[in-house]
Design an enzyme around this catalytic site. Structure first.
Site, PDB file in Angstrom:
ATOM      1  CB  ALA A   1      39.786  35.549  38.313  1.00  0.00           C
TER       2      ALA A   1
ATOM      3  CG  LEU B   1      43.823  33.529  36.830  1.00  0.00           C
ATOM      4  CD1 LEU B   1      43.116  32.905  35.627  1.00  0.00           C
ATOM      5  CD2 LEU B   1      43.714  35.051  36.751  1.00  0.00           C
ATOM      6  CG  ASP B   2      41.454  36.401  42.916  1.00  0.00           C
ATOM      7  OD1 ASP B   2      42.496  36.003  43.471  1.00  0.00           O
ATOM      8  OD2 ASP B   2      41.163  37.607  42.763  1.00  0.00           O
ATOM      9  CE  LYS B   3      34.761  28.807  44.589  1.00  0.00           C
ATOM     10  NZ  LYS B   3      34.047  28.627  45.851  1.00  0.00           N
TER      11      LYS B   3
ATOM     12  CE  LYS C   1      38.608  39.500  42.076  1.00  0.00           C
ATOM     13  NZ  LYS C   1      38.485  38.220  42.784  1.00  0.00           N
TER      14      LYS C   1
END
Ligand code: URA
Length: 236
Positions: A106, A102-104, A188
């Site tokens: 997110a 997961l992105d930072k 995204k």
């Protein structure tokens, strides 16, 4: 050979102290026999039971983490805290890694395990394991966005995505998005291609696992036997 208390604690279900107490209580048997104590060395093939029920059929660890924003989904990072820093020290040394990043910025469901083969199968692009995200976007989401995702969005760099589901929620800038693959920054980028940049992204489900509503951001728990069985069923 591994110490019995260490093995129990590595499941994530008990601390080392709790594991020791459990062993001393006599509820844990090794191949049907009561062990001498927590420091007994146990061979990998030994069958451990708790109250007569097999304990962690295999020796891997599986944790559900509610990732908060601001931590990175890796095991090491020169700048930012990693998801592993949210775990107690004894679990940081069991070789756990996140399955699907997961992105930072997110948040939401992250599976941590040291079961490489299972992670590999869950992430395999051939398997199309559904991931469900709650999104908040700049700009209202429309039936056209829904249709575009259902047909398969072409990203700005020309990459074609598999069909995805966008279910608009009551607030017009919110939706549930289900994707079957895991391209870099995929949600995204899909919504950016629609001119609807994502402001908030939270993963709610991955395959048979759904984020436990009792788990606040930053908290974790071991997977239940039912969740584990569902994950393993997916493998076949
Ligand atoms: N899609 C994204 O854009 N980011 C994530 O972290 C997960 C899916």
């Amino acid at each position: 050979m591994e110490r019995l208390d260490k093995l129990l604690a590595a499941t994530g279900r008990w601390s080392r102290k709790e594991a020791k107490a459990l062993i001393k209580s006599g509820r844990v048997l090794v191949d049907g026999q009561r062990p001498n104590g927590p420091e007994d060395k146990v061979p990998p093939e030994a069958l451990l039971t708790l109250d007569g029920r097999p304990l962690a059929a295999d020796r891997y660890t599986y944790l559900m983490l509610h990732k908060p924003p601001g931590v990175v989904s890796s095991t090491q990072d020169p700048r930012d805290p990693t998801v592993l820093t949210l775990l107690p020290p004894h679990l940081q040394k069991t070789g756990l890694f996140p399955v699907g990043r997961l992105d930072k910025d997110a948040e939401g469901l992250l599976l941590l395990t040291n079961d490489g083969p299972l992670a590999h199968r869950l992430l395999s692009p051939r398997r199309h394991v559904d991931k469900v995200y709650y999104v908040e976007t700049e700009g209202s989401l429309t039936p056209e966005d829904q249709q575009a995702l259902a047909q398969g969005v072409t990203l700005r760099d020309g990459t074609l995505c598999l069909p995805a589901r966008l279910e608009r929620l009551e607030a017009p800038q919110t939706a549930l998005v289900t994707i079957q693959e895991g391209k870099y920054h995929q949600v995204k980028r899909m919504l950016a291609a629609q001119g609807k940049p994502v402001r908030r992204l939270k993963r709610l489900a991955m395959g048979p696992l759904t984020l436990d509503p009792q788990l606040p951001p930053g908290a974790w728990r071991p997977l239940s036997q039912k969740e584990l069985a569902a994950l393993h069923a997916l493998e076949e």
